[in-house]
Write a protein that holds these residues in place. Structure first.
Motif, PDB file in Angstrom:
ATOM      1  N   ILE A 277      13.017 -17.073 -16.912  1.00  8.60           N
ATOM      2  CA  ILE A 277      11.508 -17.349 -16.496  1.00  8.60           C
ATOM      3  C   ILE A 277      10.809 -18.302 -17.555  1.00  8.60           C
ATOM      4  O   ILE A 277      10.024 -18.781 -17.108  1.00  8.60           O
ATOM      5  CB  ILE A 277      10.933 -15.933 -16.494  1.00  8.60           C
ATOM      6  N   ALA A 278      11.082 -18.438 -18.658  1.00  7.70           N
ATOM      7  CA  ALA A 278      10.512 -19.447 -19.426  1.00  7.70           C
ATOM      8  C   ALA A 278      11.709 -20.175 -20.086  1.00  7.70           C
ATOM      9  O   ALA A 278      12.760 -20.388 -19.405  1.00  7.70           O
ATOM     10  CB  ALA A 278       9.940 -18.882 -20.715  1.00  7.70           C
ATOM     11  N   HIS A 279      11.479 -21.000 -21.299  1.00 11.66           N
ATOM     12  CA  HIS A 279      12.363 -22.110 -21.864  1.00 11.66           C
ATOM     13  C   HIS A 279      13.354 -21.318 -22.835  1.00 11.66           C
ATOM     14  O   HIS A 279      14.528 -22.138 -23.252  1.00 11.66           O
ATOM     15  CB  HIS A 279      11.624 -23.261 -22.340  1.00 11.66           C
ATOM     16  N   GLY A 280      13.423 -20.323 -23.327  1.00 13.40           N
ATOM     17  CA  GLY A 280      14.279 -19.479 -23.935  1.00 13.40           C
ATOM     18  C   GLY A 280      14.594 -19.956 -25.539  1.00 13.40           C
ATOM     19  O   GLY A 280      15.915 -20.087 -25.752  1.00 13.40           O
ATOM     20  N   CYS A 281      13.774 -20.549 -26.086  1.00  6.29           N
ATOM     21  CA  CYS A 281      14.014 -21.227 -27.267  1.00  6.29           C
ATOM     22  C   CYS A 281      13.322 -20.801 -28.420  1.00  6.29           C
ATOM     23  O   CYS A 281      11.780 -20.317 -28.113  1.00  6.29           O
ATOM     24  CB  CYS A 281      14.055 -22.654 -27.512  1.00  6.29           C
ATOM     25  N   ASN A 282      13.632 -20.712 -29.857  1.00  3.55           N
ATOM     26  CA  ASN A 282      12.536 -20.324 -30.712  1.00  3.55           C
ATOM     27  C   ASN A 282      11.552 -21.248 -31.039  1.00  3.55           C
ATOM     28  O   ASN A 282      11.446 -22.653 -30.122  1.00  3.55           O
ATOM     29  CB  ASN A 282      13.211 -20.167 -32.099  1.00  3.55           C
ATOM     30  N   SER A 283      10.497 -21.079 -31.661  1.00  5.99           N
ATOM     31  CA  SER A 283       9.078 -22.122 -31.728  1.00  5.99           C
ATOM     32  C   SER A 283       9.464 -23.495 -32.287  1.00  5.99           C
ATOM     33  O   SER A 283      10.281 -23.658 -33.156  1.00  5.99           O
ATOM     34  CB  SER A 283       8.177 -21.377 -32.722  1.00  5.99           C
ATOM     35  N   VAL A 284       8.573 -24.385 -31.688  1.00  5.29           N
ATOM     36  CA  VAL A 284       8.734 -25.722 -32.268  1.00  5.29           C
ATOM     37  C   VAL A 284       8.361 -25.802 -33.752  1.00  5.29           C
ATOM     38  O   VAL A 284       8.813 -26.667 -34.385  1.00  5.29           O
ATOM     39  CB  VAL A 284       7.885 -26.576 -31.351  1.00  5.29           C
ATOM     40  N   TYR A 296      20.187 -29.482 -42.616  1.00  5.44           N
ATOM     41  CA  TYR A 296      20.992 -29.122 -41.493  1.00  5.44           C
ATOM     42  C   TYR A 296      20.133 -27.760 -41.058  1.00  5.44           C
ATOM     43  O   TYR A 296      19.958 -27.003 -41.745  1.00  5.44           O
ATOM     44  CB  TYR A 296      22.411 -28.830 -41.279  1.00  5.44           C
ATOM     45  N   VAL A 297      19.734 -28.187 -39.661  1.00  5.64           N
ATOM     46  CA  VAL A 297      19.151 -26.726 -38.955  1.00  5.64           C
ATOM     47  C   VAL A 297      20.322 -26.510 -37.643  1.00  5.64           C
ATOM     48  O   VAL A 297      20.286 -27.376 -36.942  1.00  5.64           O
ATOM     49  CB  VAL A 297      17.773 -27.350 -38.518  1.00  5.64           C
ATOM     50  N   VAL A 298      20.517 -25.075 -37.894  1.00  2.95           N
ATOM     51  CA  VAL A 298      21.209 -24.686 -36.699  1.00  2.95           C
ATOM     52  C   VAL A 298      20.338 -23.748 -35.757  1.00  2.95           C
ATOM     53  O   VAL A 298      19.818 -22.600 -36.229  1.00  2.95           O
ATOM     54  CB  VAL A 298      22.586 -23.779 -37.052  1.00  2.95           C
ATOM     55  N   THR A 299      20.272 -24.230 -34.694  1.00  3.18           N
ATOM     56  CA  THR A 299      19.290 -23.271 -33.945  1.00  3.18           C
ATOM     57  C   THR A 299      20.111 -22.841 -32.274  1.00  3.18           C
ATOM     58  O   THR A 299      21.186 -23.507 -32.049  1.00  3.18           O
ATOM     59  CB  THR A 299      18.053 -24.016 -33.373  1.00  3.18           C
ATOM     60  N   GLU A 300      19.518 -21.999 -31.749  1.00  2.00           N
ATOM     61  CA  GLU A 300      20.208 -21.475 -30.466  1.00  2.00           C
ATOM     62  C   GLU A 300      18.980 -21.437 -29.291  1.00  2.00           C
ATOM     63  O   GLU A 300      17.968 -21.860 -29.353  1.00  2.00           O
ATOM     64  CB  GLU A 300      20.755 -20.139 -30.453  1.00  2.00           C
ATOM     65  N   ALA A 301      19.664 -21.723 -28.284  1.00  2.00           N
ATOM     66  CA  ALA A 301      19.006 -21.587 -26.640  1.00  2.00           C
ATOM     67  C   ALA A 301      19.569 -20.587 -25.943  1.00  2.00           C
ATOM     68  O   ALA A 301      21.016 -20.241 -25.741  1.00  2.00           O
ATOM     69  CB  ALA A 301      19.191 -22.912 -25.943  1.00  2.00           C
ATOM     70  N   PHE A 312      16.331 -26.311 -23.253  1.00  2.00           N
ATOM     71  CA  PHE A 312      16.176 -26.965 -24.776  1.00  2.00           C
ATOM     72  C   PHE A 312      16.022 -28.637 -24.654  1.00  2.00           C
ATOM     73  O   PHE A 312      15.131 -29.084 -25.479  1.00  2.00           O
ATOM     74  CB  PHE A 312      17.049 -26.741 -25.575  1.00  2.00           C
ATOM     75  N   MET A 313      16.830 -29.232 -24.020  1.00  3.01           N
ATOM     76  CA  MET A 313      16.856 -30.652 -24.046  1.00  3.01           C
ATOM     77  C   MET A 313      15.850 -31.184 -22.712  1.00  3.01           C
ATOM     78  O   MET A 313      14.949 -32.088 -23.426  1.00  3.01           O
ATOM     79  CB  MET A 313      17.925 -31.020 -23.153  1.00  3.01           C
ATOM     80  N   ASN A 314      15.566 -30.703 -21.833  1.00  2.00           N
ATOM     81  CA  ASN A 314      14.608 -31.194 -20.878  1.00  2.00           C
ATOM     82  C   ASN A 314      13.290 -30.713 -21.239  1.00  2.00           C
ATOM     83  O   ASN A 314      12.199 -31.457 -20.971  1.00  2.00           O
ATOM     84  CB  ASN A 314      14.919 -30.816 -19.583  1.00  2.00           C
ATOM     85  N   ILE A 315      12.839 -29.780 -21.964  1.00  3.17           N
ATOM     86  CA  ILE A 315      11.538 -29.182 -22.278  1.00  3.17           C
ATOM     87  C   ILE A 315      11.309 -29.228 -23.632  1.00  3.17           C
ATOM     88  O   ILE A 315      10.466 -29.973 -24.060  1.00  3.17           O
ATOM     89  CB  ILE A 315      11.209 -27.758 -21.702  1.00  3.17           C
ATOM     90  N   LYS A 316      12.085 -28.379 -24.433  1.00  2.09           N
ATOM     91  CA  LYS A 316      11.619 -28.422 -25.767  1.00  2.09           C
ATOM     92  C   LYS A 316      11.702 -29.910 -26.508  1.00  2.09           C
ATOM     93  O   LYS A 316      10.944 -30.297 -27.258  1.00  2.09           O
ATOM     94  CB  LYS A 316      12.547 -27.391 -26.627  1.00  2.09           C
ATOM     95  N   CYS A 317      12.853 -30.318 -26.420  1.00  2.00           N
ATOM     96  CA  CYS A 317      13.091 -31.869 -27.038  1.00  2.00           C
ATOM     97  C   CYS A 317      12.130 -32.941 -26.705  1.00  2.00           C
ATOM     98  O   CYS A 317      11.659 -33.564 -27.440  1.00  2.00           O
ATOM     99  CB  CYS A 317      14.635 -32.027 -26.997  1.00  2.00           C
ATOM    100  N   ARG A 318      11.958 -32.813 -25.103  1.00  2.00           N
ATOM    101  CA  ARG A 318      10.920 -33.590 -24.600  1.00  2.00           C
ATOM    102  C   ARG A 318       9.650 -33.538 -25.226  1.00  2.00           C
ATOM    103  O   ARG A 318       8.787 -34.498 -25.514  1.00  2.00           O
ATOM    104  CB  ARG A 318      11.178 -33.481 -23.025  1.00  2.00           C
TER     105      ARG A 318
END
Length: 558
Positions: A277-284, A296-301, A312-318
């Motif tokens: 229902i939302a974007h499923g990533c940890n905080s910006v 190096y930063v290892v994160t997940e979606a 992650f690509m289309n919402i958080k990274c953008r």
């Protein structure tokens, strides 16, 4: 051979004082706000002070579509972080916080597993530093202020039939999905239909995870649409004058939480929006800060790459100006066999043919991720029942897809078991081959964005949406929301909207049931199929087995 449970392993952890963990990253003690001895928040002043630093390499960990066989995305994220530190890299991990609802329901805790865990496990899966309670309180304050405004004369002329703002609680409670509020007579207000979502589905959660700082947080909260008037014009949170007080409640929650892995490596655990229902990533805030203080930063979606990685690509990274240098796609031999038609009870027996048949799901995800211009490394999360021939089948398939698969034994051996994966991921991240770009531009119409995701990621033939939905999207475009990304809400178990359709289905359609404007978070939620924003507990909830033992220790928390 018997293995220790995750909680037994976590309990034996040789944790270091959180100040020592901060010291590894160069965070001065005065900028750590401790919550006990083993966790702390990082001050906003320190976060502001490192913004001029050079950014490290960003590694995204995602997975195939989840199956009952288990994939181990968080476990791999933690193991890879420990592996990178073992080979001499200054690395940290960034993961989401756990919701109480799933912890007491079916899913269990969310801090990794085996010897690739983040600790303190019990605290992280329970109240932690109170972030989720703060989000619940801020959300509830707005709920109360909306109904209070209506009670005291409704100066904004809110149509009580069109109050969009539902209430939240951080628990799976199906009885609250649809309720009537303000019953009991004149003194209690005007009766209307309402309901509860789980806290992780709140737009406040999504905003906390996308906001750059407290000023951005307050503006986004004010931009939330809470209701509509009879003429269908929107009523914003700022019209209710709630955003200032909500920001006060969220002030500390905005600061990332620093904890450690079993191998005493640093980890930010912060935020936890739903991945469908939302974007499923940890905080910006956590991710961008980590990039300024680690190499190096290892994160997940969340969920499979068709949901978490796409968002992650289309919402958080953008929105945050981020670009992954390498993507790690987690798969297991067991999941490949299940996608190949093997029943869960039969997964222990070698079946190379089923592995090969089930690899179509893996192949589709590799192809999709490459469509974003990022290099992909497949991590085969090792289970003790895997045979050499089965692992070889996955490796050969990945190679044929122009990728590579590396066996990782972090669950069993911790960072040592992830060294091979870490070396290859570091090489790829340093190679500069990533040419990241989202798969649609801001200027594209909202419906075309939906079609792009449905056709390019899900491989659907068409998107089915009636005139009412198309007209709603056009109206939002006229109101200035056309440049927002879309946040697709669908089942996590399949590329399609049918959870039972495994593998790599084609020839299917994506029906859009409704669209919701999250104007504060900055995306349009597109609900496809049946999606629950308030889960229920299973017949036998995990809560039935959670208790304190005679020594006062928590048992049953997975």
């Amino acid at each position: 051979m018997s293995y220790k449970s995750d909680i037994e392993i976590a309990r034996e952890a040789q944790k270091k004082p959180i100040q020592e963990i901060g010291d590894k990253l160069g965070i001065p003690t005065e900028h750590l706000l401790p919550y006990g001895h083993d966790k702390a928040k990082v001050s906003q002043d320190y976060i502001n002070s490192v913004q001029g630093n050079k950014s490290g390499k960003l590694i995204l960990v995602t997975a195939i579509n989840p199956t009952p066989a288990g994939e181990g995305k968080t476990t791999t994220t933690v193991g890879l972080g420990d592996g990178l530190n073992r080979i001499g890299k200054k690395a940290m991990i960034c993961i989401r916080e756990a919701s109480l609802g799933p912890n007491f329901g079916m899913k269990g805790g969310a801090a990794g597993g085996g010897y690739a865990q983040v600790v303190p496990m019990e605290d992280m899966n329970l109240h932690f530093t109170g972030d989720f309670h703060a989000i619940t309180s801020a959300h509830s304050l707005l709920s109360a202020m909306i109904d209070n405004h209506i009670y005291w004369g409704n100066e904004l002329e809110i149509d009580v039939r069109r109050v969009q703002w539902r209430r939240v609680v951080d628990m799976n409670d199906r009885a609250l999905r649809q309720i009537n509020v303000s019953l009991g007579g004149v003194a209690n207000g005007f009766p209307r239909e309402g309901g509860f979502d789980i806290t992780v589905a709140s737009e406040v959660m999504a905003i906390l995870c996308l906001a750059k700082d407290l000023q951005d947080l307050e503006k986004r909260l004010g931009d939330m649409i809470v209701a509509y008037r009879r003429d269908r014009s929107p009523v914003f949170c700022r019209d209710i004058k709630a955003e200032g007080a909500m920001t006060v409640l969220l002030k500390d929650a905005m600061q990332p939480n620093l904890v450690q892995t079993l191998e005493n490596n640093p980890a930010f655990v912060h935020g936890g929006p739903f991945a469908n229902i939302a974007h499923g990533c940890n905080s910006v805030t956590a991710t961008t800060t980590a990039l300024k203080i680690a190499d190096y930063v290892v994160t997940e979606a969340g969920f499979g790459a068709d949901l978490g990685a796409e968002k992650f690509m289309n919402i958080k990274c953008r929105k945050a100006g981020l670009a992954p240098d390498c993507v790690v796609l987690v798969a297991t031999v067991r999941a490949m066999k299940m996608n190949g038609g093997v029943a869960k009870a039969d997964l222990g027996a070698e079946n190379v043919e089923a592995v090969k048949n089930g690899c179509a799901n893996l192949g589709r995800h590799i192809e999709n991720l490459k469509g974003f211009g990022v290099p992909v490394v497949v991590a085969v999360n090792h289970f003790v029942t895997d045979t050499d021939a089965e692992v070889a089948a996955v490796s050969e398939f990945a190679k044929a897809q122009g990728s590579e698969a590396i066996l990782s034994r972090h669950w069993e051996l911790g960072g040592e078991g992830a060294e091979a994966l870490a070396r290859r991921v570091a090489e790829v991240a340093e190679s500069g081959t990533s040419q990241f770009s989202p798969i649609y531009p801001d200027e594209m119409s909202l419906f075309e964005k939906i079609e792009t995701v449905a056709k390019r990621i899900y491989r659907a033939d068409e998107v089915l949406a009636d005139k009412k939905i198309r007209d709603q999207l056009k109206l939002w475009e006229e109101q200035g929301y056309g440049n927002l990304p879309v946040c697709m809400a669908k089942t996590q178990y399949s590329f399609s909207t049918d959870p039972n359709l495994r593998g790599a289905p084609t020839g299917h359609s994506v029906p859009v049931r409704e669209v919701r404007l999250s104007a504060g978070a900055g995306f349009v939620v597109v609900v496809c199929g049946e999606i629950m924003t308030m889960p229920g507990l299973p017949r036998t909830p995990a809560a039935e087995n959670i208790h304190l033992n005679e020594g006062g220790q928590i048992e049953g928390l997975f």
